[in-house]
Scaffold this active site. Structure first.
Site, PDB file in Angstrom:
ATOM      1  CD  GLN A  66      39.598  38.161  48.089  1.00 41.39           C
ATOM      2  OE1 GLN A  66      38.618  37.448  48.205  1.00 41.39           O
ATOM      3  NE2 GLN A  66      40.782  37.703  47.666  1.00 41.39           N
ATOM      4  CB  CYS A  72      39.610  34.207  48.750  1.00 38.16           C
ATOM      5  SG  CYS A  72      40.683  32.776  48.455  1.00 38.16           S
ATOM      6  CG  HIS A 365      38.173  32.747  44.718  1.00 36.56           C
ATOM      7  ND1 HIS A 365      38.750  33.626  45.600  1.00 36.56           N
ATOM      8  CD2 HIS A 365      36.898  33.209  44.527  1.00 36.56           C
ATOM      9  CE1 HIS A 365      37.894  34.590  45.905  1.00 36.56           C
ATOM     10  NE2 HIS A 365      36.758  34.350  45.278  1.00 36.56           N
ATOM     11  CG  ASN A 387      33.490  36.288  45.128  1.00 40.53           C
ATOM     12  OD1 ASN A 387      34.396  35.930  45.879  1.00 40.53           O
ATOM     13  ND2 ASN A 387      33.682  36.452  43.829  1.00 40.53           N
TER      14      ASN A 387
END
Length: 456
Positions: A66, A72, A365, A387
């Protein structure tokens, strides 16, 4: 009231001068990074593993990034969905266009803000200094979002492959665009307030304002395809065969992907509020007339069991957590015991509810869970996390999350209704059991402050 005594300071300093443990800690930590110096080697070894006995069949590729944006939630949501496209077309790698969703989310947020502001000015008697109005003005078009907001955008605008609407510089580094949009929205808010006080109709005024917002966004993010525009998606599968598919953004979602996002439910663990109730964040949304953010609040043990069931049913999980608290970005570990702060006499004893109430913790997040490792009693030990910070972060883009970390710092998981009990489906669909939290509540932070938190 108790004043700080100079005499006490002198006594404390003298005592510390004779404390060898304190002096040793000071000698190290005045020179070296605390989180590198106090790493617990046993915890590090335990969490440096690729062994998980329950995982989804395929994992997404490539590892997404990102970059300097708070997108996110868009990356996590599309990273869950892309597995179906990769499986259907036998692809080595695939990404949906996060920029496409980013464009329309931000455009809709601006419209949502202007309409909400116009309504609240009436409700607050033109009081610009009310807490709600001032909160709304704080960050009216941040990058953050929630899964319900993702549903709103995809249901209205569909999806497109990344190759057909790739990132621009400003989607990967969004501060300048956000500054300009916030500046205009605050100016527009003043104009709406003046128009309201003079009895003017604001609907045509908002439309003019939105046209200007749209112009700015096209400049920074590019002109996106319209929802029914015919596009040609060309790709190569694992057998190196070149394929082509005619799509529109709507057909790519409804037909090619073929997943109904409205069947997904956000489960929450917020111990401040009653369990087995719906928790809604007041005025937190992006599409005017669309869904507001809503969760089904359950005990953490039940949330964990649903997460296990989802993985075992070959479904990756969108989840919201407090990041980067107790996370080592280099080692790819999420475990509070990784950092041995007890060696310097530092311990904390607050409960999860207290950490939320006293602003020590909040949801910041979104990531994806792709695997879980269970012990011989089918109790979870650790979780594998994908992630969206690139493959140089963590363990080639992945993190290992300890189960105690899940209990303490995970707040949300998104589960297919097909995996929920009938009792919980009925609870979620019962709007008479809603707890409505104010827009500034920590359970809305992922949507409100995500760009501010993640860009640090």
């Amino acid at each position: 009231m108790s004043e700080l005594s100079v005499k006490s300071l002198q006594e404390w300093s003298k005592k510390l001068d004779g404390d060898n443990n304190t002096q040793l800690a000071a000698a190290v930590l005045r020179t070296y990074n605390v989180d590198e110096s106090l790493v617990n080697r046993d915890v590090f070894i335990k969490n440096t593993t690729k062994i998980f006995n329950n995982s989804v069949e395929i994992e997404g590729s490539p590892i997404t990034n990102q970059k300097s944006s708070g997108r996110c939630w868009l990356f996590a949501a599309t990273n869950v969905l892309r597995l179906e496209i990769m499986k259907k077309f036998n692809l080595k790698e695939f990404q949906f266009s996060q920029n496409y969703l980013f464009f329309f989310d931000k455009l809709e947020k601006c419209n949502f803000f202007l309409n909400q502001f116009a309504d609240e000015i009436d409700n607050n008697g033109n009081d610009i200094d009310s807490r709600l109005i001032q909160f709304m003005l704080t960050d009216p078009t941040g990058d953050g979002g929630q899964f319900d907001m993702f549903i709103n955008i995809v249901e209205k605008y569909g999806l497109v492959p990344h190759s057909l609407y790739p990132d621009t510089y400003s989607s990967t580094a969004s501060r300048a665009l956000n500054f300009l949009l916030k500046t205009k929205l605050r100016e527009f808010a003043e104009q709406l307030k003046t128009a309201k006080s003079q009895g003017e109709k604001v609907k045509p005024l908002i439309e003019e304002m939105q046209a200007e917002i749209h112009r700015l966004m096209v400049i920074f993010l590019g002109k996106p395809p319209s929802i029914n525009e015919k596009l040609t998606w060309e790709f190569k599968n694992k057998s190196d065969e070149v394929k082509s598919l005619e799509i529109t953004p709507i057909s790519f979602y409804k037909e090619t992907l073929g997943i109904d996002l409205t069947n997904y439910v956000s489960l929450l663990n917020d111990p401040r509020n009653s369990y087995n109730t719906n928790v809604q964040i007041d005025k937190l949304g992006n599409v005017q007339g669309g869904k507001l953010v809503k969760y089904l609040n359950l005990p953490i043990e039940e949330v964990i069991q649903y997460a296990i069931k989802s993985i075992q049913n070959n479904k990756a999980i969108f989840f919201g957590t407090h990041t980067p608290i107790y996370m080592d970005k280099k080692k790819g570990i999420m475990d509070e015991s990784l950092f041995n702060y007890k060696l310097i006499g530092f311990e904390t004893k607050q409960s999860k509810a207290s950490r939320i109430q006293y602003k020590q913790s909040l949801m910041t997040h979104a990531m994806v869970i792709t695997a879980v490792h269970l012990d011989s009693n089918n109790e979870p030990i650790r979780w594998k996390v994908e992630n969206s910070w690139g493959d140089s972060s963590g363990q080639n883009g992945y993190y290992v999350m300890d189960n105690q970390y899940f209990k303490d710092y995970v707040y949300q998981v998104v589960i297919d209704k097909a995996d929920l009990s009938q009792e919980h489906i009925e609870m979620h669909d019962d709007d008479f059991k809603n707890i409505v939290l104010p827009p500034w509540d920590p359970m809305g932070a992922l949507a409100v402050f995500s760009d501010q938190v993640e860009l640090v």
